[in-house]
Design a protein around this motif. Structure first.
Motif, PDB file in Angstrom:
ATOM      1  N   SER A   1       0.940  -1.463  -0.159  1.00  0.00           N
ATOM      2  CA  SER A   1       0.011   0.103   0.090  1.00  0.00           C
ATOM      3  C   SER A   1       0.784   1.271  -0.007  1.00  0.00           C
ATOM      4  O   SER A   1       0.570   2.285  -0.681  1.00  0.00           O
TER       5      SER A   1
ATOM      6  N   ARG B   1       2.114   1.897  -3.562  1.00  0.00           N
ATOM      7  CA  ARG B   1       1.296   2.357  -4.057  1.00  0.00           C
ATOM      8  C   ARG B   1       1.248   3.626  -4.043  1.00  0.00           C
ATOM      9  O   ARG B   1       0.639   4.524  -5.068  1.00  0.00           O
TER      10      ARG B   1
ATOM     11  N   ALA C   1       1.528   6.987  -6.601  1.00  0.00           N
ATOM     12  CA  ALA C   1       0.476   7.845  -6.981  1.00  0.00           C
ATOM     13  C   ALA C   1       1.088   9.376  -6.722  1.00  0.00           C
ATOM     14  O   ALA C   1       0.582  10.257  -7.579  1.00  0.00           O
TER      15      ALA C   1
ATOM     16  N   ALA D   1      -5.165   5.842 -10.402  1.00  0.00           N
ATOM     17  CA  ALA D   1      -5.478   4.971  -9.783  1.00  0.00           C
ATOM     18  C   ALA D   1      -5.167   3.632 -10.396  1.00  0.00           C
ATOM     19  O   ALA D   1      -4.722   2.539  -9.952  1.00  0.00           O
TER      20      ALA D   1
ATOM     21  N   TYR E   1      -5.206   0.010  -8.900  1.00  0.00           N
ATOM     22  CA  TYR E   1      -6.551   0.133  -8.396  1.00  0.00           C
ATOM     23  C   TYR E   1      -7.434   0.139  -9.354  1.00  0.00           C
ATOM     24  O   TYR E   1      -7.421   0.937 -10.063  1.00  0.00           O
TER      25      TYR E   1
ATOM     26  N   ARG F   1     -11.817   3.281  -8.219  1.00  0.00           N
ATOM     27  CA  ARG F   1     -11.091   4.832  -7.814  1.00  0.00           C
ATOM     28  C   ARG F   1     -11.445   5.212  -6.719  1.00  0.00           C
ATOM     29  O   ARG F   1     -10.760   5.901  -6.077  1.00  0.00           O
TER      30      ARG F   1
ATOM     31  N   PHE G   1      -9.100   3.772  -4.330  1.00  0.00           N
ATOM     32  CA  PHE G   1      -7.982   4.564  -4.476  1.00  0.00           C
ATOM     33  C   PHE G   1      -8.182   5.880  -3.650  1.00  0.00           C
ATOM     34  O   PHE G   1      -7.073   6.290  -2.761  1.00  0.00           O
ATOM     35  N   TYR G   2      -9.111   6.782  -3.798  1.00  0.00           N
ATOM     36  CA  TYR G   2      -9.184   7.964  -3.194  1.00  0.00           C
ATOM     37  C   TYR G   2      -9.122   8.120  -1.682  1.00  0.00           C
ATOM     38  O   TYR G   2      -8.413   8.815  -0.740  1.00  0.00           O
TER      39      TYR G   2
ATOM     40  N   PHE H   1      -5.557   7.159  -0.392  1.00  0.00           N
ATOM     41  CA  PHE H   1      -4.666   8.073  -0.532  1.00  0.00           C
ATOM     42  C   PHE H   1      -5.073   9.209   0.532  1.00  0.00           C
ATOM     43  O   PHE H   1      -3.920   9.615   1.045  1.00  0.00           O
TER      44      PHE H   1
END
Length: 289
Positions: free
Chosen positions: A247, A250, A254, A269, A274, A277, A280-281, A284
């Motif tokens: 994680s 990634r 990103a 993403a 990912y 999406r 992913f958001y 993040f």
């Protein structure tokens, strides 16, 4: 320091003159790469060899070493190259992407190897290794590359920053070596082998993080460990579980893509593994607060 903010397209004699200066001056390069390919030079002068660190954004670089090992560098992590490492290079991506490299002059690496001032043991050299830089190390790398792109030729600034970066890279390398001794194994040889397998798992994640279906089982299989033993050993060595480390890779990838490319969030993403999406958001925001 020698600076290149575009890929040098020079004659062999000009490039040889550049390489001949690297041991004394070092080199900072931050270029757009697209399909470039360099074979291992059989007539390379070993006296020109220097330790380096390289990283990229938005593409894929293949380093194929003389010993047969292959390391792929994508938009996460960085590759340190030992002094004397011999490799072929291929910029494999279809579209141009940003690649940066810092080559350390001998006045930095030689002093660190024989650091009599702090009574460090001999042999303190940068190794060839794919790793995830700490935010502090990555920030320093970015500062040097961005300054190169502005074509600022303030040599003393580069000298200080590169010396600081090299010391931080060695400290991170020392930390990884010390973590190896924390593995719960009676025999030193067993600890060394388990640390090697944990590092293999780390490299698998750094090279395949963009695969949405990359699983704990896949990583354990590549490291020749059961998932249970991988979790236990990796946590002792890296201070995080394999999935936590994946994680982090990634999220760092990103951030690199969002900062240095014009990719939309949904494309970022997908590029970092990912398929959802929204997930992913959320990840993040959780990682960066």
């Amino acid at each position: 320091m020698q600076l290149f903010n575009t890929t040098p397209n020079e004659s062999k004699d000009t490039l040889n003159a550049l390489y001949a200066r690297m041991p004394e001056d070092g080199l900072v390069q931050s270029s757009l790469m697209h399909g470039h390919r360099f074979d291992i030079a059989e007539d390379y002068n070993e006296d020109w060899s220097c330790a380096s660190i390289t990283w990229s954004v938005g593409g894929e670089e293949e380093y194929r070493f003389r010993e047969g090992d292959v390391i792929n560098v994508r938009s996460a992590g960085a590759l340190t190259l030992a002094q004397g490492a011999r490799y072929a290079y291929h910029a494999k991506s279809d579209a141009p992407f940003r690649s940066s490299m810092i080559t350390f002059p001998h006045w930095i690496t030689g002093a660190a190897e024989a650091d009599a001032l702090t009574h460090m043991k001999d042999g303190r050299r940068l190794e060839t290794r794919l790793f995830l830089p700490t935010p502090e190390i990555q920030g320093l790398m970015n500062d040097i590359a961005l300054r190169c792109r502005s074509d600022d030729r303030t040599n003393d600034w580069y000298a200080e920053k590169c010396a600081l970066l090299y010391e931080k890279l060695l400290a991170a390398q020392d930390h990884r070596a010390a973590a190896r001794d924390q593995i719960n194994a009676v025999k030193p040889g067993t600890r060394q082998e388990l640390a090697r397998r944990a590092n293999l798992a780390r490299e698998v994640m750094l090279q395949r993080f963009y695969e949405p279906r990359l699983s704990l089982q896949d990583i354990a299989r590549e490291a020749c460990l059961s998932p249970y033993h991988l979790i236990r050993i990796f946590k002792q060595v890296a201070g995080a579980t394999p999935m936590q480390f994946l994680s982090a890779i990634r999220m760092e990838a990103a951030q690199r893509l969002l900062r240095e490319t014009k990719m939309a969030g949904r494309d970022v993403a997908a590029a970092v593994g990912y398929s959802d999406r929204t997930a992913f958001y959320k990840a993040f925001r959780t990682y960066y607060g």
